[in-house]
Motif scaffolding. Structure first.
Motif, mmCIF file in Angstrom:
data_model
loop_
_atom_site.group_PDB
_atom_site.id
_atom_site.type_symbol
_atom_site.label_atom_id
_atom_site.label_comp_id
_atom_site.label_asym_id
_atom_site.label_seq_id
_atom_site.Cartn_x
_atom_site.Cartn_y
_atom_site.Cartn_z
ATOM 1 N N ALA A 159 0.727 -1.230 0.135
ATOM 2 C CA ALA A 159 0.017 0.101 0.207
ATOM 3 C C ALA A 159 0.894 1.434 0.052
ATOM 4 O O ALA A 159 0.602 2.328 0.698
ATOM 5 C CB ALA A 159 -1.073 -0.113 1.215
ATOM 6 N N ALA A 183 1.644 4.116 -1.998
ATOM 7 C CA ALA A 183 1.147 4.861 -3.075
ATOM 8 C C ALA A 183 2.382 5.723 -3.944
ATOM 9 O O ALA A 183 2.580 5.861 -5.319
ATOM 10 C CB ALA A 183 0.224 5.914 -2.861
ATOM 11 N N ARG A 230 -5.399 4.152 -12.444
ATOM 12 C CA ARG A 230 -5.317 4.157 -10.760
ATOM 13 C C ARG A 230 -6.252 3.350 -10.225
ATOM 14 O O ARG A 230 -7.466 3.369 -10.659
ATOM 15 C CB ARG A 230 -5.401 5.749 -10.718
ATOM 16 C CG ARG A 230 -3.881 6.171 -10.824
ATOM 17 C CD ARG A 230 -3.108 5.771 -11.597
ATOM 18 N NE ARG A 230 -1.725 6.964 -11.418
ATOM 19 C CZ ARG A 230 -0.856 6.622 -12.539
ATOM 20 N NH1 ARG A 230 -1.089 6.102 -13.584
ATOM 21 N NH2 ARG A 230 0.221 7.420 -12.504
ATOM 22 N N SER A 231 -6.060 2.987 -8.982
ATOM 23 C CA SER A 231 -6.931 2.088 -8.026
ATOM 24 C C SER A 231 -6.540 2.418 -6.649
ATOM 25 O O SER A 231 -5.284 2.700 -6.305
ATOM 26 C CB SER A 231 -6.736 0.715 -8.496
ATOM 27 O OG SER A 231 -7.381 -0.133 -7.293
ATOM 28 N N GLN A 232 -7.792 2.736 -5.929
ATOM 29 C CA GLN A 232 -7.376 2.882 -4.476
ATOM 30 C C GLN A 232 -7.815 1.816 -3.571
ATOM 31 O O GLN A 232 -7.605 2.091 -2.469
ATOM 32 C CB GLN A 232 -8.562 4.078 -4.183
ATOM 33 C CG GLN A 232 -8.444 5.549 -4.967
ATOM 34 C CD GLN A 232 -6.840 6.183 -4.565
ATOM 35 O OE1 GLN A 232 -6.572 6.041 -3.449
ATOM 36 N NE2 GLN A 232 -6.355 6.666 -5.517
ATOM 37 N N ARG A 243 -5.322 0.452 -0.691
ATOM 38 C CA ARG A 243 -5.246 1.011 0.559
ATOM 39 C C ARG A 243 -6.241 0.165 1.587
ATOM 40 O O ARG A 243 -5.543 0.145 2.916
ATOM 41 C CB ARG A 243 -6.019 2.327 0.476
ATOM 42 C CG ARG A 243 -5.212 3.520 -0.380
ATOM 43 C CD ARG A 243 -5.940 4.600 -0.205
ATOM 44 N NE ARG A 243 -7.265 4.673 -0.568
ATOM 45 C CZ ARG A 243 -8.005 5.395 -0.585
ATOM 46 N NH1 ARG A 243 -7.749 6.718 0.271
ATOM 47 N NH2 ARG A 243 -9.353 5.374 -0.543
ATOM 48 N N ASP A 264 -14.614 4.838 -6.874
ATOM 49 C CA ASP A 264 -13.255 4.570 -6.110
ATOM 50 C C ASP A 264 -12.853 3.080 -6.869
ATOM 51 O O ASP A 264 -13.446 2.118 -6.557
ATOM 52 C CB ASP A 264 -13.305 4.376 -4.607
ATOM 53 C CG ASP A 264 -12.094 4.304 -3.905
ATOM 54 O OD1 ASP A 264 -11.062 4.585 -4.547
ATOM 55 O OD2 ASP A 264 -12.001 4.188 -2.400
#
Length: 432
Positions: A223, A225, A238-240, A243, A376
């Protein structure tokens, strides 16, 4: 639905250092070295320990009898399929003919009874496949089990998804064999890398794409970034979601296959690791692009089954990439459905796109799902599409859509020179 791993770490694989020969050697020499240096298996120390533990001994495994669960990717008539336990037993026997794998198929009530037996019970299991969420929760809350990190290496989709959890019981006297069985589920000991057709990477390119791929995996699984962003292409999705993942202790990140040309490269990796809840092996695919300013990661496919990644990458290896002059690639235009269209998931909607690029070696449909009704985005999924049977406009059933949540999609057009043209994103809002 959490289970804890107590005690010392059991995986001790160290990431193997890879020192390429001088970059001035010829491409042919580079590929010969690559074919020789890539490991046939993952983690020499892990492999030796796992194979040693599974040469002789016994494991008692209990599994559900009958059909698997519901799959959103199949019609209702095909929802229920038998679990492929015969495939598992046959493959294991091929890899370890002297090991006594005692697998029992039980109906629901008997399975529940067996997984709650004491270690001295008549048939106390070492491992179970639990497809009941309530029972899984009971085992997890009691910290009675550790679970598998990774996916099975046979075709789970053939049994309609076969939802459930592989677990090892912590009190088993056969824990060494049981822990070795779990990574085997992700990659058979008999697996061998195919001999790639696209042998157009220099030694310097091989070293660069391997290093970047390993950094991308490390950044995603930790995680981180900042690390992940430092290796990503400006057009990469992009991917969240990373997290929200449990940070893994990584024991090895090793390449199984590397191929491509000076503009487009593909890396298939195997990762061994664990966190508080799971241990095992996963496989990730990485696609990298060089637009003249150095290599960057264009796509990261985390935690896919080895079989799925192998099928996808073999298709990419058959693209016929060649060393050719740079070609300008017209942007792919998405035609339907319109952006933010509200459509039902069943039957699947059709998607349509077009490009004036000619010839096109392949199209790739990339999609991501939102988290509930929030944009998201999840990690990407991709569908390889051959252009051979299509005209200037390509129309197909959408290969994505799960849950009442938004999905976004775009299309790559890949030329034989390795140049990639990527459309803008378009969102579909599913309403059932």
């Amino acid at each position: 639905m959490i289970f804890l791993v107590a005690g010392a770490l059991w995986l001790h694989v160290q990431a193997a250092e890879w020192h390429p020969p001088p970059s001035e050697l010829s491409t042919a020499t580079a590929q010969a070295y690559l074919n020789k240096s890539l490991p046939a298996h993952v983690g020499p120390q892990w492999l030796a320990e796992a194979e040693s533990a599974l040469q002789k001994g016994k494991l008692r495994i209990v599994v559900p009898k009958g059909s698997g669960g519901v799959s959103a990717n199949l019609p209702a008539s095909d929802w229920l399929r038998n679990y492929p336990w015969d495939v598992l037993q046959r493959e294991f026997k091929t890899d370890f003919p002297s090991f006594d794998l005692q697998l029992k198929e039980l109906d629901h009530n008997e399975l529940i009874k067996q997984i709650h037996l004491s270690p001295k019970g008549e048939y106390a299991p070492d491992i179970a496949f639990v497809n009941d969420v309530a029972e899984f929760g009971i085992l997890a809350k009691a910290s009675a089990v550790v679970g598998m990190w990774g996916r099975g290496h046979w075709r789970w989709e053939e049994c309609g998804g076969c939802g459930g959890w592989w677990v090892v019981f912590r009190q088993t006297a056969n824990f060494a064999a049981a822990k070795s069985f779990m990574p085997w589920l992700a990659q058979s000991s008999q697996w061998k890398p195919w001999r790639v057709n696209t042998n157009l990477l220099s030694l310097a390119d091989v070293a660069a794409v391997q290093e970047l791929s390993q950094k991308a995996v490390e950044g995603f699984l930790h995680a981180d970034a900042r690390l992940l962003g430092s290796v990503m292409d400006s057009e990469a999705a992009r991917s969240q979601f990373f997290r929200f993942r449990e940070t893994k202790t990584l024991h090895s990140i090793e390449p199984l296959i590397i191929f491509g040309n000076a503009r487009l490269a593909f890396v298939l990796l195997a990762i061994v690791g664990e966190d508080r809840y799971t241990f095992g092996m996963i496989h990730e695919g990485v696609v990298l692009r060089n637009n003249g300013a150095g290599w960057k990661v264009l796509l990261l496919l985390p935690d896919e089954s080895l079989l799925q990644l192998e099928d996808l990458f073999k298709s990419c290896d058959r693209l016929g990439l060649e060393e050719a002059a740079h070609q300008a690639v017209p942007k792919v235009m998405l035609l339907a459905p319109e952006n933010h269209a509200h459509v039902v998931r069943f039957p699947r909607p059709e998607i349509e796109w077009a490009t004036s690029m000619s010839p096109v070696a392949a199209y790739i449909v990339e999609s991501q799902s939102g988290r509930e009704m929030v944009e998201d985005w999840s990690p990407s999924s991709v569908q390889f599409v051959s252009p051979d049977s299509h005209g200037p406009a390509i129309r197909m059933i959408a290969p994505f859509g799960s849950g009442m949540q938004p999905h976004r999609w775009r299309v790559w057009a890949v030329g034989r020179s390795g140049v990639v043209s990527i459309s803008d994103w378009r969102i579909i809002d599913f309403k059932n």
